[in-house]
Enzyme design. Structure first.
Site, short mmCIF file in Angstrom:
data_model
loop_
_atom_site.label_atom_id
_atom_site.label_comp_id
_atom_site.label_asym_id
_atom_site.label_seq_id
_atom_site.Cartn_x
_atom_site.Cartn_y
_atom_site.Cartn_z
N ARG A 126 0.81 -1.22 0.00
CA ARG A 126 0.00 0.00 0.00
C ARG A 126 0.84 1.27 0.00
O ARG A 126 0.33 2.34 -0.36
CB ARG A 126 -0.97 0.00 1.20
CG ARG A 126 -2.17 -0.91 0.99
CD ARG A 126 -3.24 -0.71 2.05
NE ARG A 126 -2.80 -1.16 3.36
CZ ARG A 126 -2.92 -2.42 3.79
NH1 ARG A 126 -3.47 -3.35 3.01
NH2 ARG A 126 -2.51 -2.76 5.00
N ASP B 164 30.22 -0.33 -0.18
CA ASP B 164 29.95 0.42 1.06
C ASP B 164 30.93 -0.04 2.14
O ASP B 164 30.61 -0.02 3.33
CB ASP B 164 28.50 0.23 1.51
CG ASP B 164 28.08 1.23 2.59
OD1 ASP B 164 28.64 2.33 2.63
OD2 ASP B 164 27.18 0.89 3.38
N GLY C 60 28.14 -0.26 7.64
CA GLY C 60 29.02 -0.47 6.49
C GLY C 60 29.19 -1.95 6.24
O GLY C 60 28.53 -2.80 6.85
#
Length: 377
Positions: free
Chosen positions: A223, A269, A304
């Site tokens: 939704r 990352d 990370g």
């Protein structure tokens, strides 16, 4: 000096070529051609473009925010050992003076060059976020968007700032996105509680994609599709992905390949613990602990990664069902396209820079050439 590399399979933007050779001269690819009949020698099983990591905070015990000699050289050599030929050192949320200093050091490394992977510029991750999905970023250091402040960051970087991450629901975000794009800076959306509609409005304003898709953002709900739903379904959006199986479940990784395989950009990352043993480290000035290769904050949140980009490529094949050529493009051609440098990097084609990797059939790194120069692994 002219060099010749022969491969059983050579990857181009169009797919694999069998028994082809690549010529390079002075760091530039000059020709790709069939290997003459009767020549049996091969220097590579699979010859591919070197990877590009657009989002990396550290590794090998160093952090991009460290003000110490040799940090970026150490990181550049560490990245080369995982098949990365070029990367964006990525800052974190910190006092503005510390961010300025880091951008200045990165700019100097861009201008001077050095060993290992090429530093393409900087990626600013923080401080323009909101607290709800802050990850490891300290919310007390978050800042409001200000055009003059952004211009000062670009100036300090000597125009080497390549990407800025921000939360699109912040006041002034759409104007900031338009301004950054006019300045030639890519804009990624993340560490945010934005709705699907707010995210789509940011894409309409020129934002380029999502920071580490799924992580640090509103998730997919039937939704309220959230930032994830907006990114998966918008053909303009690049999706950074940490494909380590910890940050993102393999099924969610597979969903990216189903919805957006031509828009996925594999990132690490990675932080300073990448390539290091389990133990205590720091990120965003906070103590974190790595156990079995997974880094967490004191509260248990992910902090990370310790992923290598070559492992991310293998994970996309083994966990998400991507074809090898698709996964390799996600770590080479796609980041080059995102940054607008695919005319010189990201694929093997005459006229492009000779940033190459040799892989075995398991996609493990065997050799790397940066600007035509072989580097020891």
């Amino acid at each position: 000096m002219s060099q010749l590399l022969r491969a059983r399979r050579l990857l181009t933007e169009q797919g694999w070529l069998t028994d082809h050779q690549l010529r390079m001269d002075n760091g530039i690819i000059t020709a790709i051609e069939p290997i003459p009949a009767g020549v049996t020698a091969r220097e590579a099983e699979r010859l591919c473009p070197a990877y590009i990591d657009i989002h990396v905070h550290g590794g090998a015990g160093v952090d991009v925010m460290d003000d110490a000699p040799g940090v970026l050289d150490t990181l550049a050599m560490h990245k080369a050992r995982e098949g990365v030929g070029a990367f964006l050192p990525t800052t974190v949320t910190a006092p503005l003076a510390a961010i300025h200093a880091a951008l200045g050091r990165i700019a100097q490394r861009v201008k001077s060059g050095g060993p290992g992977a090429r530093v393409l510029g900087s990626y600013l991750e923080g401080p323009y976020f909101t607290p709800q999905n802050k990850g490891a970023h300290p919310p007390e250091l978050f800042r409001e968007l200000d055009i003059a402040e952004l211009d000062a960051l670009i100036a300090v970087s000597r125009n080497t700032l390549r990407a800025v991450a921000l939360a699109p629901e912040k006041a002034g975000a759409l104007a900031a996105i338009r301004h950054l794009k006019q300045r030639g800076v890519r804009v990624m959306l993340g560490h945010s509680a934005a709705t699907c509609e707010q995210t789509r409005a940011a894409f309409d304003a020129g934002a380029d994609g999502l920071v580490h898709c799924y992580n640090g953002m509103t998730g997919l709900h039937h939704r309220e599709p959230g930032m994830v739903g907006a990114g998966l379904t918008d053909a303009r959006a690049w999706l950074e992905l940490i494909a380590d199986g910890h940050h993102v479940h393999p099924v969610a990784m597979r969903l990216c390949t189903c919805c957006a395989k031509d828009r996925v950009v594999l990132i690490t990352d990675a932080m300073q613990a990448a390539g290091m043993p389990d133990g205590r480290y720091t990120l965003c000035g906070e103590d974190v602990v790595m156990q079995s290769g997974v880094v967490r904050t004191a509260s248990g949140g992910l902090a990370g990664s310790t992923l290598s980009l070559d492992a991310a490529v293998r994970n996309m094949v083994e966990l998400a069902g991507a074809a090898p050529e698709e996964a390799i493009h996600m770590a080479s051609l796609h980041p080059a396209r995102l940054l607008g440098i695919d005319g010189e990097l990201g694929s093997l084609r005459p006229g492009k820079r000779a940033n190459l990797i040799a892989l075995d059939d398991g996609l493990h790194l065997q050799n790397i050439w940066i600007e035509g120069q072989a580097l020891p692994l």
